[in-house]
Scaffold this active site. Structure first.
Site, PDB file in Angstrom:
ATOM      1  CB  SER A 140      68.292  82.015  51.951  1.00  0.00           C
ATOM      2  OG  SER A 140      67.341  81.147  52.515  1.00  0.00           O
ATOM      3  CG  HIS A 169      70.627  84.274  48.700  1.00  0.00           C
ATOM      4  ND1 HIS A 169      70.627  85.423  49.471  1.00  0.00           N
ATOM      5  CD2 HIS A 169      69.486  83.607  49.023  1.00  0.00           C
ATOM      6  CE1 HIS A 169      69.544  85.426  50.238  1.00  0.00           C
ATOM      7  NE2 HIS A 169      68.841  84.338  49.986  1.00  0.00           N
ATOM      8  CE  LYS A 194      66.750  88.010  49.262  1.00  0.00           C
ATOM      9  NZ  LYS A 194      66.072  86.727  49.198  1.00  0.00           N
TER      10      LYS A 194
HETATM   11  C1  LIG Z   1      64.697  86.450  49.560  1.00  0.00           C
HETATM   12  C2  LIG Z   1      64.369  85.147  48.925  1.00  0.00           C
HETATM   13  C3  LIG Z   1      63.216  84.985  48.172  1.00  0.00           C
HETATM   14  C4  LIG Z   1      62.141  86.033  48.124  1.00  0.00           C
HETATM   15  O1  LIG Z   1      62.469  87.068  47.299  1.00  0.00           O
HETATM   16  P1  LIG Z   1      61.774  88.491  47.542  1.00  0.00           P
HETATM   17  O2  LIG Z   1      62.000  89.214  46.274  1.00  0.00           O
HETATM   18  O3  LIG Z   1      62.451  89.084  48.725  1.00  0.00           O
HETATM   19  O4  LIG Z   1      60.327  88.212  47.803  1.00  0.00           O
HETATM   20  C5  LIG Z   1      63.038  83.798  47.495  1.00  0.00           C
HETATM   21  N1  LIG Z   1      63.919  82.797  47.596  1.00  0.00           N
HETATM   22  C6  LIG Z   1      65.027  82.902  48.336  1.00  0.00           C
HETATM   23  C7  LIG Z   1      65.976  81.770  48.401  1.00  0.00           C
HETATM   24  C8  LIG Z   1      65.271  84.077  49.039  1.00  0.00           C
HETATM   25  O5  LIG Z   1      66.345  84.181  49.817  1.00  0.00           O
END
Ligand SMILES: *Cc1c(COP(=O)(O)O)cnc(C)c1O
Length: 384
Positions: free
Chosen positions: A176, A204, A235
């Site tokens: 991330s 991602h 996302k």
């Molecule tokens: C954003 C993210 C999460 C968490 O997901 P949410 O739905 O925002 O709680 C988990 N793993 C990674 C790699 C992330 O970037």
């Protein structure tokens, strides 16, 4: 009661205090903050779906049919027709036997790891994994072994060394804060050789990589009953929540035993209705991913010659490593003065000494936006 102010002061002195900005509204790639308009490179809404009229309309339809709140956990009465349809659509979309919808990626990872590993087992975790995989591993009470980032040799030695009855390897698919892609086929081969689960966090990659945006497993063309695939829906999908996909028995076990699924109120059904629409758009609108590929190329070209390291990345996450916390903050501040909003990412989100600007691209950007950012960075590099 302990006094927290000295600890807060300490954070501020180390350049680690964080501050939220209140966003008043957004329009394309721009956001309004403090009555000023900024070109933003902050969002994980990679496909620019979060404000798509078709999703807003789907949410409205969902609200009309179901109201707002689900009213109960999924195992009581919160699992609606909308949730059921979403899970079927998710499984179809990622071409796996079954999917389970979670309220958030954070909750999904806590639930998966604690349900699949326990005392006496071992969880192997990449050093740069997201905080929620780290926390899930802790919560499981299994032994946790952290391997150096993408070091498959080290992981193999740890696996060979391990006498635990249950083994689980957990990795971000796209990291991330670095944007690099884990070598999932090689990780899967190791898991097969050592009889381990492979938990893939595709927060991602889902929607962005692979044919039709099916994610990083599709990008590599791999499948296996030992893969536990987690994708997030806040996302690229532009809504909220997450899901886990895998074998029937795996998903049934999570329904029974993932505490972050069982002991929480089901998500608002209107979000599930919006998500079904989002999946359709993700699959159908390849032009959004094409735009991302164009922008990524543009960043790689136009940032050459800057005095900061642009990390190797083929994804919409383009990290510019500054190093020092304060220097990263100052660079972000310089950009802000020029009407550009790029977040400075500091420890503990990234390792000490690797503070960076995390440039996140989205289909709402065009090449002129990237050029504007490159020009501002060039100007700031001269005034250092
Ligand atoms: C954003 C993210 C999460 C968490 O997901 P949410 O739905 O925002 O709680 C988990 N793993 C990674 C790699 C992330 O970037």
């Amino acid at each position: 009661m302990p006094d927290l102010s000295p600890r807060l002061d300490e954070l501020a002195r180390a350049g680690l205090a964080r501050r939220r900005r209140t966003v008043e509204g957004a329009e394309g790639a721009h956001v309004i903050v403090d009555a000023r308009r900024y070109l933003a490179f902050c969002s994980n809404d990679y496909l620019d779906l979060a404000r798509h009229p078709a999703l807003v309309e789907a949410a409205r339809r969902g609200a009309e049919r179901y109201g707002i709140g689900a009213g109960a956990s999924a195992l009581i009465s919160g699992h609606t027709r909308a949730h059921e349809e979403l899970e079927l659509a998710l499984a179809r979309f990622v071409r796996m036997p079954r999917a389970l919808h979670f309220a958030a990626g954070y909750m999904a990872n806590l639930g998966i790891l604690a349900a699949l590993a326990g005392r006496g087992d071992t969880v192997f975790s990449d050093q740069l994994n997201h905080a929620c995989l780290v926390d899930g591993a802790r919560l499981s009470r299994a032994e946790v072994r952290v391997y150096p980032h993408l070091d498959l040799g080290a992981l193999e030695r740890m696996l060979a060394d391990c006498a635990s009855p249950g083994k689980l390897v957990a990795s971000d698919a796209v990291f991330s804060m670095d944007g690099d892609i884990a070598p999932l086929p090689e990780l899967l081969a190791l898991c097969e050789r050592h009889d381990a689960w492979l938990v893939v966090d595709d927060a991602h990659g889902f929607g962005v990589l692979g044919e039709g945006g099916r994610g990083t497993l599709a990008h590599f063309g791999i499948a296996s009953p030992r893969i536990v695939y987690m994708g997030t829906l806040g996302k690229a999908a532009g809504v909220h929540g997450a899901f886990v996909a895998g074998d029937d028995a795996l998903i049934e076990w999570l329904v029974q035993r993932a505490r972050t699924y069982v002991f929480t109120t089901a998500t608002p059904p209107l979000l599930a209705v919006a998500l079904v629409k989002s999946l359709e758009l993700i699959e159908a609108e390849e032009h959004r991913r094409q735009r991302l590929r164009t922008l990524i190329e543009r960043v790689r070209e136009s940032f050459s010659g800057l005095p900061w390291e642009l990390k190797a990345s083929k994804t919409p996450i383009q990290p510019l490593v500054v190093g020092d916390n304060r220097a990263a903050l100052e660079l972000a501040e310089g950009l802000r003065e020029r009407g550009l909003w790029v977040p400075a990412i500091r420890p503990p989100t990234v390792p000490a000494g690797s503070a960076r600007l995390r440039i996140a691209l989205s289909a709402a950007h065009n090449v002129e936006h990237v050029d504007e950012l490159a020009a501002a960075l060039r100007e700031l590099s001269r005034t250092r």
